[in-house]
Design an enzyme around this catalytic site. Sequence first.
Site, PDB file in Angstrom:
ATOM      1  N   HIS A   1     -23.529  39.837 -24.823  1.00 44.41           N
ATOM      2  CA  HIS A   1     -23.351  38.396 -24.629  1.00 44.41           C
ATOM      3  C   HIS A   1     -21.882  37.983 -24.631  1.00 44.41           C
ATOM      4  O   HIS A   1     -21.522  36.949 -24.066  1.00 44.41           O
ATOM      5  CB  HIS A   1     -24.104  37.636 -25.723  1.00 44.41           C
ATOM      6  CG  HIS A   1     -24.531  36.257 -25.313  1.00 44.41           C
ATOM      7  ND1 HIS A   1     -23.904  35.533 -24.320  1.00 44.41           N
ATOM      8  CD2 HIS A   1     -25.547  35.463 -25.763  1.00 44.41           C
ATOM      9  CE1 HIS A   1     -24.490  34.353 -24.190  1.00 44.41           C
ATOM     10  NE2 HIS A   1     -25.488  34.288 -25.046  1.00 44.41           N
TER      11      HIS A   1
ATOM     12  N   ASP B   1     -35.212  39.297  -5.542  1.00 47.59           N
ATOM     13  CA  ASP B   1     -35.962  40.154  -4.622  1.00 47.59           C
ATOM     14  C   ASP B   1     -35.051  41.287  -4.156  1.00 47.59           C
ATOM     15  O   ASP B   1     -34.046  41.054  -3.484  1.00 47.59           O
ATOM     16  CB  ASP B   1     -36.451  39.318  -3.439  1.00 47.59           C
ATOM     17  CG  ASP B   1     -37.185  40.134  -2.394  1.00 47.59           C
ATOM     18  OD1 ASP B   1     -37.362  41.354  -2.583  1.00 47.59           O
ATOM     19  OD2 ASP B   1     -37.572  39.546  -1.372  1.00 47.59           O
TER      20      ASP B   1
END
Length: 424
Positions: A145, A371
Amino acid sequence: MMLKPVYRVPHPLAGNKVQLTVFDRAAIDTYVPIAFAYPAPAPSNEALKEGLLRAIAPYPHLLGRFAVDGHGRRFLHLNNEGVLVIEVDVPADLADVLATGGGMTPVVAGFYPTVPEESVGAALLQVKLSRYRCGGLLLGVISHHHIADGTAASSFYCAWAAAVREGKDFDVPSPFIDRAATAVPRSTPKLVFDHRSIEFKRSSSQAHAVLPMEKIKNITVHFPAEFIAELKSRVGARCSTFQCLLAHVWKKVTAARGLSPDEFTRVRVAINCRGRASPPVPMDFFGNMVLWAFPRLQVRDLLGLSYGAVVGGIHEAVARIDGEYIQSYVDFGGVADANGEELAATATVGTMLCPDIEVDSWLGFTAHQLDFGTGPPSAFLPWLPVEGMMVFVPSRTAKGSVDLFMALAEDHVAAFNEIRYSLD
């Protein structure tokens, strides 16, 4: 295996030692796990690795390593050490595994690479490609992070998907990566707000308990478009999907926890500061640039107020995170650096935020952006290691619907599930 892109010419930042900004240090000091499920026919491992090498070349921070300077402070060495990729074959069908993998079970934990016990020297981006006998794929990723916030990480994953989907002719866009430009203190710092107690250290009265990880349950709630429309009608004024859902979930989580009416509860709302800073930072900045708004109410008021009133309180708190607030925070970081002060985020893995909650929104991203060429993911599987933490994500099953991923103490899950759709 460790994957490293080969640069035709050295990256302009090659070899640099980059100090963490005050935004980096406010982020929780841990790896963030996330997994995407792709049913057969899924992209091949080779296509994913080739696309990863192309996509990550403009992101040298993901290829570097944490190191420690002579004062014991962590910095980022852009040494192109690479990304760790693990490939495994699983003798099971993906659909069966997903059907039994709800919550943070041992099955779900295996979707990701094992989080390193020590981040210094470890790969900051690690990928696990789990190939199932049905041909399906679980793409599990952990990234630290302190390298990127949710907006930046999501943008990188979308670039990776595009690189695989579009092939070798795809020109991966270069993000804005000048970290230092996002945190420039004024020549005469002006600390308008008490950032030490807001973003960093807490007083003993604010300290949160630590809960064993097995007592923190990750749950998913689907909010259909029709439910969201009804919520908005009850607000009685123009409001965002995020704000009306947050008001609803805040009410229901508070009720499920059985808190005293006299107690106070607040929400830690993640705010993307890129466009709010003065001057603004490019929206494609790769790094951390998040601060938090803190709407706060007494329990009796939160449960008794209308949706419109609660949404109004959230909106007012968010509006306070403006250019002046952000610059004051940057000035605070500059003063801390000048004094050699170490700043650490308040939340750690296993923290129990109750009576509070923390929320982030990924509603700006859609499954279709992930995708890789064979269709969007059939499932999205984050892991939230802090009780009371939650994130809103666009549902891939129905347009206009939203999925909520949330971590709750196991003692509160049943009560929450009973009332999560109640509009009383």
